[in-house]
Design a protein around this motif. Sequence first.
Motif, short mmCIF file in Angstrom:
data_model
loop_
_atom_site.label_atom_id
_atom_site.label_comp_id
_atom_site.label_asym_id
_atom_site.label_seq_id
_atom_site.Cartn_x
_atom_site.Cartn_y
_atom_site.Cartn_z
N PRO A 94 0.89 -1.27 0.13
CA PRO A 94 0.15 0.04 0.05
C PRO A 94 0.97 1.38 0.00
O PRO A 94 2.01 1.18 0.46
CB PRO A 94 -0.68 -0.16 1.42
CG PRO A 94 -0.92 -1.53 1.77
CD PRO A 94 0.67 -1.89 1.18
N GLY A 95 0.39 2.32 -0.56
CA GLY A 95 1.14 3.52 -0.72
C GLY A 95 2.26 3.55 -1.94
O GLY A 95 2.83 4.34 -2.03
N THR A 96 2.30 2.58 -2.63
CA THR A 96 3.34 2.47 -3.84
C THR A 96 2.84 3.64 -4.78
O THR A 96 1.73 4.03 -4.89
CB THR A 96 3.25 1.08 -4.30
OG1 THR A 96 3.71 0.19 -3.56
CG2 THR A 96 4.11 1.29 -5.78
N ARG A 97 3.96 4.39 -5.28
CA ARG A 97 3.81 5.57 -6.31
C ARG A 97 2.92 4.78 -7.48
O ARG A 97 3.39 3.79 -7.88
CB ARG A 97 5.23 5.82 -6.52
CG ARG A 97 5.07 7.40 -7.37
CD ARG A 97 6.48 7.78 -7.78
NE ARG A 97 6.52 7.58 -9.12
CZ ARG A 97 7.35 7.30 -9.78
NH1 ARG A 97 8.55 7.09 -9.31
NH2 ARG A 97 7.44 7.19 -11.07
N PRO A 98 2.04 5.61 -8.10
CA PRO A 98 1.20 5.08 -9.10
C PRO A 98 2.12 5.10 -10.56
O PRO A 98 1.42 6.05 -11.48
CB PRO A 98 0.00 6.05 -9.05
CG PRO A 98 0.41 7.29 -8.48
CD PRO A 98 1.53 6.94 -7.44
N ARG A 141 -6.74 -10.90 -12.01
CA ARG A 141 -6.01 -10.18 -13.04
C ARG A 141 -4.96 -9.19 -12.79
O ARG A 141 -5.10 -8.84 -11.64
CB ARG A 141 -7.29 -9.38 -13.93
CG ARG A 141 -6.61 -8.52 -15.15
CD ARG A 141 -7.75 -7.85 -15.85
NE ARG A 141 -8.64 -8.73 -16.42
CZ ARG A 141 -9.89 -8.47 -16.47
NH1 ARG A 141 -10.59 -7.16 -16.33
NH2 ARG A 141 -10.72 -9.35 -16.96
N LEU A 142 -3.78 -9.20 -13.19
CA LEU A 142 -2.77 -8.32 -12.80
C LEU A 142 -2.66 -7.03 -13.45
O LEU A 142 -3.06 -6.83 -14.47
CB LEU A 142 -1.53 -9.09 -13.26
CG LEU A 142 -1.05 -10.35 -12.54
CD1 LEU A 142 0.36 -10.94 -12.91
CD2 LEU A 142 -1.30 -10.46 -11.24
N TYR A 143 -2.63 -5.99 -12.61
CA TYR A 143 -2.47 -4.65 -12.97
C TYR A 143 -0.97 -4.05 -12.48
O TYR A 143 -0.31 -4.20 -11.65
CB TYR A 143 -3.72 -3.82 -12.17
CG TYR A 143 -4.86 -4.24 -12.69
CD1 TYR A 143 -5.64 -3.28 -13.59
CD2 TYR A 143 -5.63 -5.24 -12.22
CE1 TYR A 143 -6.84 -3.57 -14.01
CE2 TYR A 143 -6.81 -5.53 -12.84
CZ TYR A 143 -7.55 -4.72 -13.39
OH TYR A 143 -8.71 -5.04 -14.11
N ALA A 144 -0.82 -2.99 -13.43
CA ALA A 144 0.43 -2.11 -12.75
C ALA A 144 0.03 -1.20 -12.02
O ALA A 144 -1.16 -0.80 -11.85
CB ALA A 144 1.04 -1.43 -14.36
N ASP A 145 0.97 -0.67 -11.12
CA ASP A 145 0.48 0.35 -10.26
C ASP A 145 0.04 1.61 -10.61
O ASP A 145 -0.75 2.33 -10.10
CB ASP A 145 1.75 0.72 -9.15
CG ASP A 145 2.18 -0.46 -8.23
OD1 ASP A 145 1.29 -0.96 -7.54
OD2 ASP A 145 3.15 -0.73 -8.32
N ASP A 146 0.01 1.59 -12.13
CA ASP A 146 -0.49 2.97 -12.77
C ASP A 146 -1.92 2.72 -13.07
O ASP A 146 -2.47 3.69 -13.85
CB ASP A 146 0.18 3.54 -13.81
CG ASP A 146 0.36 2.78 -15.07
OD1 ASP A 146 -0.20 1.33 -14.77
OD2 ASP A 146 0.90 2.98 -15.97
#
Length: 173
Positions: A94-98, A141-146
């Motif tokens: 949590p809190g990872t840069r988007p 499903r996998l998503y990137a942090d953005d």
Amino acid sequence: MSWTKWTRGTLAALAAGVLLPLGAAACTSGEARGGTTVSPSPVGKVLDDTDETGRNLREVAQRNAPQVAFEITPDSAGGWDVRLTLRHFRLSPPGTRPAAAIGRGLAHLFVDGHRVARLRTPTYHLAAGRVPHGTHQITVRLYADDGTVWAVRGKPVQSTADITVSGAETGTG
């Protein structure tokens, strides 16, 4: 894509989704939500195509691609325990840069096409009330942090399985 059917009344202990590959990718793009344009990446390519939630696909090569599989098992209270298996992919805290990063991001858990959770850990408890009686499609499903969807050959990197909740079981929500 392979489908596994799970019936709660069965003694089997596993409903496994298939592994779909995803190539490693990196970028520093912005949010990809609701049709927002995502900046190009030095690794991977943001496609105009979107998933059913409207998020752009981020195409990457299949070589050394992250993969996702999961098992879903019934618990004694009528709910379901979900455990992810990831290869070449780490869940971001949590809190990872988007921003998209090589082999990182989060997973979304869907029941019958409706997102029920964002997963940043490999385990999740799906309450009985989220899965009523009948047969249901569970997808991770996998998503990137953005917010873009990792994809290979124009298809989201995901794993899907069917589960069936029988009328003989009583569950609490």
